[in-house]
Enzyme design. Structure first.
Site, PDB file in Angstrom:
ATOM      1  N   CYS A 164      57.537  25.029  14.138  1.00 13.84           N
ATOM      2  CA  CYS A 164      58.815  25.442  14.733  1.00 13.84           C
ATOM      3  C   CYS A 164      59.738  24.258  14.993  1.00 13.84           C
ATOM      4  CB  CYS A 164      58.543  26.205  16.020  1.00 13.84           C
ATOM      5  SG  CYS A 164      57.281  27.457  15.784  1.00 13.84           S
TER       6      CYS A 164
ATOM      7  N   PHE B 296      53.850  24.339  16.835  1.00 11.60           N
ATOM      8  CA  PHE B 296      52.392  24.396  16.866  1.00 11.60           C
ATOM      9  C   PHE B 296      51.871  23.090  16.275  1.00 11.60           C
ATOM     10  CE2 PHE B 296      52.374  29.280  16.216  1.00 11.60           C
ATOM     11  CZ  PHE B 296      52.366  29.486  17.578  1.00 11.60           C
TER      12      PHE B 296
ATOM     13  N   LYS C 111      66.671  32.317  21.245  1.00 10.61           N
ATOM     14  CA  LYS C 111      65.668  33.228  20.686  1.00 10.61           C
ATOM     15  C   LYS C 111      65.685  34.593  21.357  1.00 10.61           C
ATOM     16  CE  LYS C 111      62.684  29.536  18.927  1.00 10.61           C
ATOM     17  NZ  LYS C 111      63.328  28.314  19.475  1.00 10.61           N
TER      18      LYS C 111
ATOM     19  N   HIS D  98      62.594  34.434  16.772  1.00 15.59           N
ATOM     20  CA  HIS D  98      62.122  33.090  16.439  1.00 15.59           C
ATOM     21  C   HIS D  98      61.992  32.951  14.922  1.00 15.59           C
ATOM     22  CE1 HIS D  98      60.332  29.300  16.480  1.00 15.59           C
ATOM     23  NE2 HIS D  98      59.292  29.482  17.284  1.00 15.59           N
TER      24      HIS D  98
ATOM     25  N   GLU E 240      57.959  24.061  28.924  1.00 14.90           N
ATOM     26  CA  GLU E 240      59.296  23.495  28.692  1.00 14.90           C
ATOM     27  C   GLU E 240      60.037  23.318  30.012  1.00 14.90           C
ATOM     28  OE1 GLU E 240      61.737  25.572  25.829  1.00 14.90           O
ATOM     29  OE2 GLU E 240      63.076  23.836  25.637  1.00 14.90           O
TER      30      GLU E 240
ATOM     31  N   HIS F 276      64.003  25.310  23.520  1.00 15.42           N
ATOM     32  CA  HIS F 276      63.147  25.913  22.492  1.00 15.42           C
ATOM     33  C   HIS F 276      62.909  27.380  22.878  1.00 15.42           C
ATOM     34  CE1 HIS F 276      60.427  26.043  19.190  1.00 15.42           C
ATOM     35  NE2 HIS F 276      59.359  26.246  19.931  1.00 15.42           N
TER      36      HIS F 276
END
Lengths: 91, 407
Positions: B162, B395, B331, B336, B313, B302
């Site tokens: 991502c 990830f 998002k 996403h 975050e 994010h």
């Protein structure tokens, strides 16, 4: 031209996006910018839609030659089916 | 000391709002989720997504090109063409060896793999298309965009899950600073909405399972969030050294001033709970831009809407900023889009700087009590923003952070 030529021309224009104005019996695959991988893709599409394998083409083959090869494959396959059936039943 | 900034002179996007950056901004400002039931995912426990609506690749890029590409490349080409046009550049006349294409992609396109698996199972390997590999491998996105636009400079695909697109954009900044090119076409693309991909993400417990209410499913920072919604898209930005852009009289939309990257080196999917790795990337980006945390007026987070990401975050932002600036998470509206997300969010940040407006986070009805942030919700918030920051975390613990300033 034959029905099989029309089928090849249709796949070229509809599936592969070749400009219909460039498609004619004397056009070679090279002229149509159909590279070697695309020719294999074309052969798979032809087999999917017609049920027959088209083999032995190269970049300099014309569409008329391709249609003739497909015609031959059609005849061979139709002729071979009874033989195949006979063989299968032979002990 | 700032290490040199890049002018952002063009943007292009294809998103669940449709093709075109105007549609992207309108949707973000409206603040409503674009998730809908997805017929392609019928029968799966998670049968909804954020697809790009009405995108006809044959019409946009022509059948002659489209048939040999998978959808993520279609989206990338459309976005790249828009960005190049927006920058007022003409591929027919540009100095091709000096034009780089650096794009992020998270994964192979898995669009057709289920058909290939079936052929193999049925013993029909010969029916597998010879174009299966060139259609689906990630690097094809940068390769095909270069072919389409005749850009013969450095060409690279970054794959950091991502964080792929933000990594690409940061890498593009580095290449411009190193003078390896004069113009960078950069961003990211992804279309990973096949049943195989959706099932895999579902099995990771990464997806929201709110199938009865797709529009309410993506809810970053909300107390009731339960995962992300899969999306597709592409975002492309045109970067040039600031002096070059000024010299050619380009319209400069904003500046990319800093990039920071790091690895959590912690876990293969979960973020580090302390947020240390992400904080390291943010601090590196701020140093690169030669500004202080207090100079940042807005964070485009994010914000995936997974339990772990949003909490980590938030901790990260509390760790870096004495008083975190207003935050939004795109998002909520867009879902996403994985390798494309960082690019769409970078473009959203450009637009926030231009409009001095922060879009709301969709579906944020009740802020998670463990999240101590000022997250914009409900309606867009006007704000005086001279510098903003956008986070991307992947990830694998890969973190990429971009700092921008207004033109």
């Amino acid at each position: 031209m034959s029905e099989l030529y029309d089928k090849i021309a249709d796949i070229l224009t509809t599936n592969l996006g070749v400009d219909p104005e460039l498609v004619n019996p004397d056009a070679t695959f090279a002229v149509l910018d159909i590279d070697s991988l695309s020719m294999i893709e074309l052969a798979i599409m032809v087999e999917d839609q017609c049920g027959f394998k088209i083999e032995g083409l190269d970049a300099d083959s014309t569409l008329a030659q391709a249609a003739a090869l497909l015609e031959k494959a059609t005849q061979q396959q139709q002729a071979s089916t009874p033989c195949g059936a006979q063989t299968a039943t032979t002990p | 000391m700032n290490h040199g900034e890049a002018a952002i002179t063009g943007v292009g996007s294809v998103s669940p709002a449709g093709a075109g950056t105007g549609k992207l901004w309108d949707a973000l400002i409206a603040g409503k989720s674009l998730a809908t039931t997805d017929d392609a995912l019928a029968g799966l426990p998670v049968d909804f997504s954020c697809r790009v609506p009405g995108f006809d690749a044959d019409a946009v890029i022509g059948r002659r090109l489209s048939w040999r590409m998978d959808r993520f490349t279609h989206l990338a080409i459309a976005a790249a063409r828009e960005a190049v046009a927006d920058a007022g550049l003409d591929p027919a006349t540009w100095d091709a060896p000096r034009i780089a294409v650096i794009l992020g992609v998270g994964s192979n396109s898995l669009d057709r793999y289920h058909i290939l698996f079936r052929y193999l199972r049925e013993g029909q390997a010969k029916r597998i298309s010879p174009l299966s590999i060139p259609r689906s491998v990630p690097n094809m996105v940068a390769g095909e965009v270069a072919i389409d636009l005749h850009a013969t400079g450095p060409n690279l695909t970054t794959s950091n899950a991502c964080a792929s697109a933000a990594t690409a954009i940061g890498t593009a900044l580095d290449l411009l600073r190193a003078r390896r090119c004069d113009i960078c076409i950069t961003g990211g693309a992804e279309s990973l909405l096949s049943p195989i991909a959706a099932a895999c993400f579902w099995r990771m417990n990464a997806l929201s399972e709110r199938a009865e209410d797709p529009q309410g499913a993506s809810r970053p920072f909300d107390a009731d969030r339960d995962g992300f919604v899969l999306a597709e898209g592409a975002g492309v930005l045109i970067l040039e050294r600031a002096a070059d852009a000024q010299a050619r009289g380009a319209r400069i939309r904003s500046y990319l001033t800093g990039y920071g990257a790091s690895a959590d080196a912690h876990h293969f999917t979960a973020p580090h709970p302390s947020g240390d790795g992400a904080a390291q990337a943010i601090n590196a980006a701020l140093r690169d831009a030669a500004i202080e945390p207090a100079d940042i007026g807005h964070v485009n987070a994010h914000g995936t809407a997974t339990r772990l990401n949003d909490l980590a975050e938030a901790r990260t932002l509390r760790q870096v900023f004495a008083c975190p600036p207003p935050v939004t998470a795109c998002k909520g509206v867009l879902g996403h889009s994985l390798g494309a997300a960082g690019a769409l969010e970078a473009i959203a940040t450009v637009l926030s700087l231009e409009h001095q407006l922060i879009p709301p986070t969709a579906n944020l009805d009740r802020l998670d009590p463990d999240i101590d942030l000022d997250v914009v919700a409900g309606t867009p918030r006007p704000a005086r923003i001279t510098a903003a920051l956008t986070n991307s975390f992947g990830f694998g613990g890969q973190n990429a952070v971009l700092v921008m300033r207004s033109a």
